[in-house]
Design a protein around this motif. Sequence first.
Motif, PDB file in Angstrom:
ATOM      1  N   LEU A   1      -4.536   7.535   3.024  1.00 12.61           N
ATOM      2  CA  LEU A   1      -4.236   6.618   1.920  1.00 12.61           C
ATOM      3  C   LEU A   1      -4.890   5.267   2.144  1.00 12.61           C
ATOM      4  N   ASN A   2      -4.874   4.794   3.388  1.00 14.89           N
ATOM      5  CA  ASN A   2      -5.472   3.495   3.678  1.00 14.89           C
ATOM      6  C   ASN A   2      -6.964   3.502   3.409  1.00 14.89           C
ATOM      7  N   ASN A   3      -7.644   4.587   3.768  1.00 14.86           N
ATOM      8  CA  ASN A   3      -9.078   4.697   3.492  1.00 14.86           C
ATOM      9  C   ASN A   3      -9.353   4.782   1.994  1.00 14.86           C
ATOM     10  N   THR A   4      -8.454   5.446   1.261  1.00 12.48           N
ATOM     11  CA  THR A   4      -8.609   5.510  -0.195  1.00 12.48           C
ATOM     12  C   THR A   4      -8.446   4.131  -0.814  1.00 12.48           C
ATOM     13  N   ILE A   5      -7.476   3.366  -0.324  1.00 13.01           N
ATOM     14  CA  ILE A   5      -7.248   2.017  -0.834  1.00 13.01           C
ATOM     15  C   ILE A   5      -8.460   1.133  -0.575  1.00 13.01           C
ATOM     16  N   ARG A   6      -9.056   1.314   0.604  1.00 14.66           N
ATOM     17  CA  ARG A   6     -10.216   0.477   0.957  1.00 14.66           C
ATOM     18  C   ARG A   6     -11.371   0.663  -0.015  1.00 14.66           C
ATOM     19  N   LEU A   7     -11.483   1.826  -0.626  1.00 12.54           N
ATOM     20  CA  LEU A   7     -12.550   2.047  -1.602  1.00 12.54           C
ATOM     21  C   LEU A   7     -12.426   1.096  -2.781  1.00 12.54           C
ATOM     22  N   PHE A   8     -11.191   0.671  -3.073  1.00 10.52           N
ATOM     23  CA  PHE A   8     -10.962  -0.185  -4.236  1.00 10.52           C
ATOM     24  C   PHE A   8     -10.810  -1.658  -3.867  1.00 10.52           C
ATOM     25  N   SER A   9     -10.460  -1.950  -2.617  1.00 13.75           N
ATOM     26  CA  SER A   9     -10.120  -3.327  -2.264  1.00 13.75           C
ATOM     27  C   SER A   9     -11.256  -4.097  -1.607  1.00 13.75           C
ATOM     28  N   GLU A  10     -12.163  -3.395  -0.922  1.00 15.89           N
ATOM     29  CA  GLU A  10     -13.148  -4.109  -0.117  1.00 15.89           C
ATOM     30  C   GLU A  10     -14.126  -4.917  -0.967  1.00 15.89           C
ATOM     31  N   ASN A  11     -14.468  -4.430  -2.127  1.00 11.22           N
ATOM     32  CA  ASN A  11     -15.441  -5.142  -2.964  1.00 11.22           C
ATOM     33  C   ASN A  11     -14.808  -5.739  -4.212  1.00 11.22           C
ATOM     34  N   ASN A  12     -13.478  -5.886  -4.201  1.00 10.21           N
ATOM     35  CA  ASN A  12     -12.777  -6.426  -5.363  1.00 10.21           C
ATOM     36  C   ASN A  12     -11.681  -7.369  -4.867  1.00 10.21           C
ATOM     37  N   THR A  13     -11.984  -8.667  -4.860  1.00 13.95           N
ATOM     38  CA  THR A  13     -11.024  -9.654  -4.350  1.00 13.95           C
ATOM     39  C   THR A  13      -9.858  -9.859  -5.301  1.00 13.95           C
ATOM     40  N   LYS A  14      -9.959  -9.402  -6.544  1.00 12.65           N
ATOM     41  CA  LYS A  14      -8.886  -9.585  -7.514  1.00 12.65           C
ATOM     42  C   LYS A  14      -7.890  -8.430  -7.505  1.00 12.65           C
ATOM     43  N   GLN A  15      -8.075  -7.479  -6.609  1.00 14.06           N
ATOM     44  CA  GLN A  15      -7.195  -6.319  -6.539  1.00 14.06           C
ATOM     45  C   GLN A  15      -6.637  -6.211  -5.127  1.00 14.06           C
ATOM     46  N   LYS A  16      -5.328  -6.438  -4.991  1.00 13.58           N
ATOM     47  CA  LYS A  16      -4.682  -6.436  -3.687  1.00 13.58           C
ATOM     48  C   LYS A  16      -3.732  -5.248  -3.585  1.00 13.58           C
ATOM     49  N   PHE A  17      -3.596  -4.733  -2.371  1.00 12.94           N
ATOM     50  CA  PHE A  17      -2.758  -3.559  -2.147  1.00 12.94           C
ATOM     51  C   PHE A  17      -1.757  -3.827  -1.023  1.00 12.94           C
ATOM     52  N   SER A  18      -0.608  -3.189  -1.125  1.00 11.67           N
ATOM     53  CA  SER A  18       0.334  -3.123  -0.008  1.00 11.67           C
ATOM     54  C   SER A  18       0.790  -1.675   0.125  1.00 11.67           C
ATOM     55  N   LEU A  19       0.853  -1.208   1.366  1.00 16.32           N
ATOM     56  CA  LEU A  19       1.193   0.193   1.638  1.00 16.32           C
ATOM     57  C   LEU A  19       2.332   0.224   2.638  1.00 16.32           C
ATOM     58  N   SER A  20       3.447   0.863   2.264  1.00 11.90           N
ATOM     59  CA  SER A  20       4.605   0.938   3.153  1.00 11.90           C
ATOM     60  C   SER A  20       5.074   2.383   3.283  1.00 11.90           C
ATOM     61  N   PHE A  21       5.423   2.772   4.512  1.00 10.03           N
ATOM     62  CA  PHE A  21       5.910   4.116   4.832  1.00 10.03           C
ATOM     63  C   PHE A  21       7.332   4.000   5.385  1.00 10.03           C
ATOM     64  N   SER A  22       8.189   4.934   5.031  1.00  9.00           N
ATOM     65  CA  SER A  22       9.510   4.975   5.648  1.00  9.00           C
ATOM     66  C   SER A  22       9.382   5.473   7.078  1.00  9.00           C
ATOM     67  N   ALA A  23      10.349   5.110   7.911  1.00  3.58           N
ATOM     68  CA  ALA A  23      10.233   5.353   9.351  1.00  3.58           C
ATOM     69  C   ALA A  23      10.320   6.830   9.723  1.00  3.58           C
ATOM     70  N   ASP A  24      10.859   7.678   8.843  1.00  5.62           N
ATOM     71  CA  ASP A  24      11.049   9.088   9.192  1.00  5.62           C
ATOM     72  C   ASP A  24       9.866   9.968   8.825  1.00  5.62           C
ATOM     73  N   ILE A  25       8.743   9.378   8.457  1.00  6.09           N
ATOM     74  CA  ILE A  25       7.536  10.153   8.125  1.00  6.09           C
ATOM     75  C   ILE A  25       6.685  10.305   9.379  1.00  6.09           C
ATOM     76  N   PRO A  26       6.362  11.536   9.813  1.00  4.20           N
ATOM     77  CA  PRO A  26       5.554  11.720  11.026  1.00  4.20           C
ATOM     78  C   PRO A  26       4.133  11.228  10.835  1.00  4.20           C
ATOM     79  N   SER A  27       3.460  10.947  11.961  1.00  2.00           N
ATOM     80  CA  SER A  27       2.102  10.401  11.892  1.00  2.00           C
ATOM     81  C   SER A  27       1.100  11.432  11.384  1.00  2.00           C
ATOM     82  N   THR A  28       1.286  12.712  11.740  1.00  2.01           N
ATOM     83  CA  THR A  28       0.388  13.757  11.259  1.00  2.01           C
ATOM     84  C   THR A  28       1.198  14.871  10.618  1.00  2.01           C
TER      85      THR A  28
END
Length: 579
Positions: free
Chosen positions: A282-309
């Motif tokens: 998800l973070n890599n997908t967000i970067r496709l939209f945020s890196e070249n667009n300063t007017k578009q900001k993102f925040s990404l939050s995960f609950s603690a019970d979600i495993p890493s993989t």
Amino acid sequence: MKFINKFILLFSFDHDEKVEVETKTVQLFSNVLNFFLFVIVFIEGIISLLEENLFFAGPLLFFSILFAFNYLYTGRRSNSTYYKEILFSFIIITFSFFVIFGGPTNINIIWLGIFPFVAINLFGRHQGAMYSLYMFLFVIIDFVLLSKIVPQATQYTLNMEILFSIYFIFSFIIAYTLKFIFAEVMLTKERAMINSQNSKNSKEEQISDLSRQIRTPLSNITGILDILGKTNLTDDQRDYINTIHASANNLVNVVTNMVSSSKSGLTPATEEEISFNLYSTLNNTIRLFSENNTKQKFSLSFSADIPSTMLGNAIKTKQIFLNILNSIAKYNVAEQKLINIEVSRINNMPGIIELNFKIISIGNIPFPKEYKSEDSLYSDDILRLNTSKHIQYLDLGLTQKLIEQDGHILHIQPNIEETTFEFGITFKENTQSISLQKLNDKITNSESFYKPSVDIKNANILLVEDNFSNQQIIILYIKNEVNKIEVAYNGKEALDKFGKAKYDLILMDVQMPIMDGFKATQKIREIEKSTNTHTPIIAVTANAFPEDKERCMASGMDDYISKPFQPEDLIGKIKHHLS
């Protein structure tokens, strides 16, 4: 070059589980880097030892042991979460030592030039640039302060300090530029792949709709012909009916062949399950939209019970998010866009990770007046109808289809200040333990629900079908065999009836307004869990793709019959499940 390629591939260790391509790339780069740094630092340590320079020999041989341990132990484990972080910490310690003390050859500071390449390739442009800046500041502090106060520190002339600073800055610019070009190329290829996939899915959807529209009236025609064929007819009348019946069957074969050939020409999103890191995806997908667009900001939050993989379809997950974020970027007219993404777990079933995704777009999406709801107290049924309009307006029909593949629904809730997109995706735990399916099979085999057989004449059957003509045809099919048949016009009405009466079997259409057959079946199965009962559900649908049956069975249905069908086939299935 072939020799070099084969040599590098030696560092790509084979693991039991499949991992995401991006993860493999970073791991391969980390392994190669780890190995070469071990070799270089070890040789430096041996040279210092031979020269009896214990001040350098001890630390350098210790650093080489750290690199060797990290490479041989951590690097060979596919589930090592902090492998690159551990490697990077060793690199910082080693390079800092070289900056301050220079190494046995007094030219080791030149290795600082590779630091930006290492940081940016391991952690991406933004985080890698930040680490490079920190290292550059450390170099400046060493030039100004540490080299003056630390004993045995290397003394640099002003010209050397300027030269090293320019060298580091140019290395950083080159590393950042190359990574930027690589990211742009990958972004172009990924967007082309997604667009191609959407185009193929759109063709599949059109063919599926056409097949369903043809099969439904064909089913009615062949059904009436079967019923007429059992009445008293003259020889000419029976010949006419047989001719019509044969022509209808030929048309059924044409539709079936059209679906089969078209299906073979389409390549839907692969359902191959791989182990991947959802946060990274998800973070890599967000970067496709945020890196070249300063007017578009993102925040990404995960609950603690979600495993890493977890195990799942990373490509389909990324496709869903790309489509929704593309739609927000296209239709959100706010000058400054803030997009909050919240991911939470909605069950704790063993082996299954069912996640709820909420994407909140801060800013106005100007839906046309006919797509807006004046009354915020509308029922869930009306809100569902409005969601269908919103999906149509935002061009998210294909995204909705991807989400619905494993039984979830895309909800869109717009208001003046923000628009919320909410949906679920089901993954599997990344474990070798017994699967939930095997556990369910054991439970199913040990529990027969103690359901007695029911004679078809005495059975109480619920027919769930929104089309009046289709209702009449199916009733005509089975009325001579079944005495009691009740009708519901959609899944919501079926749920209401199911809560008030006992049915021996349900004939369930799939595509209906208000609530479709998949959702209704899931709700019924949830109700039955608390009562330890089971009502057979047979899908009666014009959807004829091979995966349509799989989807019906996955939602909890017991059987499937596609239109057009022979009345005897439907009656046979009913008798089978009643007995």
